[in-house]
Design a protein around this motif. Structure first.
Motif, mmCIF file in Angstrom:
data_model
loop_
_atom_site.group_PDB
_atom_site.id
_atom_site.type_symbol
_atom_site.label_atom_id
_atom_site.label_comp_id
_atom_site.label_asym_id
_atom_site.label_seq_id
_atom_site.Cartn_x
_atom_site.Cartn_y
_atom_site.Cartn_z
ATOM 1 N N ARG A 48 -2.908 0.497 -5.639
ATOM 2 C CA ARG A 48 -3.085 0.301 -3.909
ATOM 3 C C ARG A 48 -2.666 1.493 -3.519
ATOM 4 N N LEU A 93 0.895 -1.155 0.043
ATOM 5 C CA LEU A 93 0.017 -0.092 0.015
ATOM 6 C C LEU A 93 0.886 1.305 -0.042
ATOM 7 N N THR A 111 -8.733 11.944 2.028
ATOM 8 C CA THR A 111 -8.600 12.324 3.621
ATOM 9 C C THR A 111 -7.837 13.592 3.704
ATOM 10 N N ARG A 135 2.167 10.100 10.401
ATOM 11 C CA ARG A 135 1.262 9.552 11.670
ATOM 12 C C ARG A 135 0.011 9.094 11.170
ATOM 13 N N HIS A 136 -0.618 9.377 10.237
ATOM 14 C CA HIS A 136 -1.916 9.166 9.944
ATOM 15 C C HIS A 136 -1.843 8.341 8.701
ATOM 16 N N ALA A 137 -0.818 7.804 8.257
ATOM 17 C CA ALA A 137 -0.541 7.145 6.968
ATOM 18 C C ALA A 137 -0.478 5.360 7.334
ATOM 19 N N ARG A 138 -1.119 4.731 6.329
ATOM 20 C CA ARG A 138 -1.122 3.275 6.527
ATOM 21 C C ARG A 138 -0.459 2.525 5.773
ATOM 22 N N GLY A 139 0.373 3.224 4.870
ATOM 23 C CA GLY A 139 1.122 2.524 3.894
ATOM 24 C C GLY A 139 2.637 2.022 4.276
ATOM 25 N N GLU A 140 2.997 0.828 3.479
ATOM 26 C CA GLU A 140 4.219 0.227 3.716
ATOM 27 C C GLU A 140 5.125 1.464 2.831
ATOM 28 N N ARG A 191 8.411 2.785 4.486
ATOM 29 C CA ARG A 191 7.822 3.231 5.847
ATOM 30 C C ARG A 191 8.951 2.936 6.831
ATOM 31 N N GLU A 247 -3.610 5.226 -0.949
ATOM 32 C CA GLU A 247 -4.464 5.931 -0.121
ATOM 33 C C GLU A 247 -3.866 7.560 -0.115
ATOM 34 N N SER A 302 0.913 5.367 0.742
ATOM 35 C CA SER A 302 0.267 6.203 1.271
ATOM 36 C C SER A 302 0.858 7.827 0.474
#
Length: 186
Positions: free
Chosen positions: A39, A11, A63, A82-87, A165, A41, A13
């Motif tokens: 993939r 993913l 977002t 801090r709000h990211a979910r990605g690798e 990340r 965000e 970000s």
């Protein structure tokens, strides 16, 4: 990477800091929405803009976060992380538009070169909005500066930059203290 199932891809970000880029953020977000990489965000972090750029980003369906107080681009990027979910973290300035395959190329390069900490993009030699000679000269200068730095470098251009990340976590956040020492208007 072409034969890889999309669910197996990391993913990404896309973190976009924003401060009063109402003229370009729509073009930036449109370029992200046209990426061939499956993939993604998108996290826009608004640094207390006084124009309509945050509204434009919200209307694009991404977002949108706020720093709460005008803090500068380093702090804004750190809030996004801090709000990211990605690798993979892809930092993109809000006055930049990506080529449709930019994220795909960045991830392909990161996967192919496991020792690479990050990959950075190069600006186009013309600005998104061509409305002044100064803007034209800045774009040319940024393009040629980055073009001459191609290859292995000991610094990065966070205006268009992808990194794992884990690399960000190892190195630490963008240094906000450098901005605090810079004279205003620079």
């Amino acid at each position: 990477m072409d034969s890889t199932d999309a669910a197996e891809l990391p993913l990404v970000s896309v973190i976009i800091p924003n401060y009063n880029y109402g003229r370009t953020i729509g073009m930036c977000l449109d370029s992200v929405s046209r990426q061939t990489y499956p993939r993604l965000e998108v996290v826009v972090v608004d640094d207390c803009s006084t124009d309509d750029s945050a509204r434009i980003a919200r209307e694009a369906g991404v977002t949108v976060l706020s720093t709460g107080t005008n803090s500068g681009v380093a702090a804004t990027r750190n809030v996004g992380v801090r709000h990211a979910r990605g690798e993979v973290l892809l930092f993109l300035d809000s006055d930049v538009a990506l080529a449709p395959d930019a994220v795909h190329k960045a991830v392909t390069r990161l996967l192919a070169e496991p020792n690479a900490g990050a990959v950075c993009g190069i600006y186009e030699p013309v600005p998104l909005i061509r409305d002044s000679l100064v803007e034209e000269c800045r774009s040319l200068q940024a393009y040629y500066w980055r073009e001459t730095a191609e290859g292995t470098v000991t610094f990065l251009f966070p205006s268009i930059c992808a990194m794992w990340r884990r690399v960000y976590d190892d190195v630490g956040p963008f240094a906000q203290c450098l901005q605090e020492r810079a004279p205003r208007g620079v």
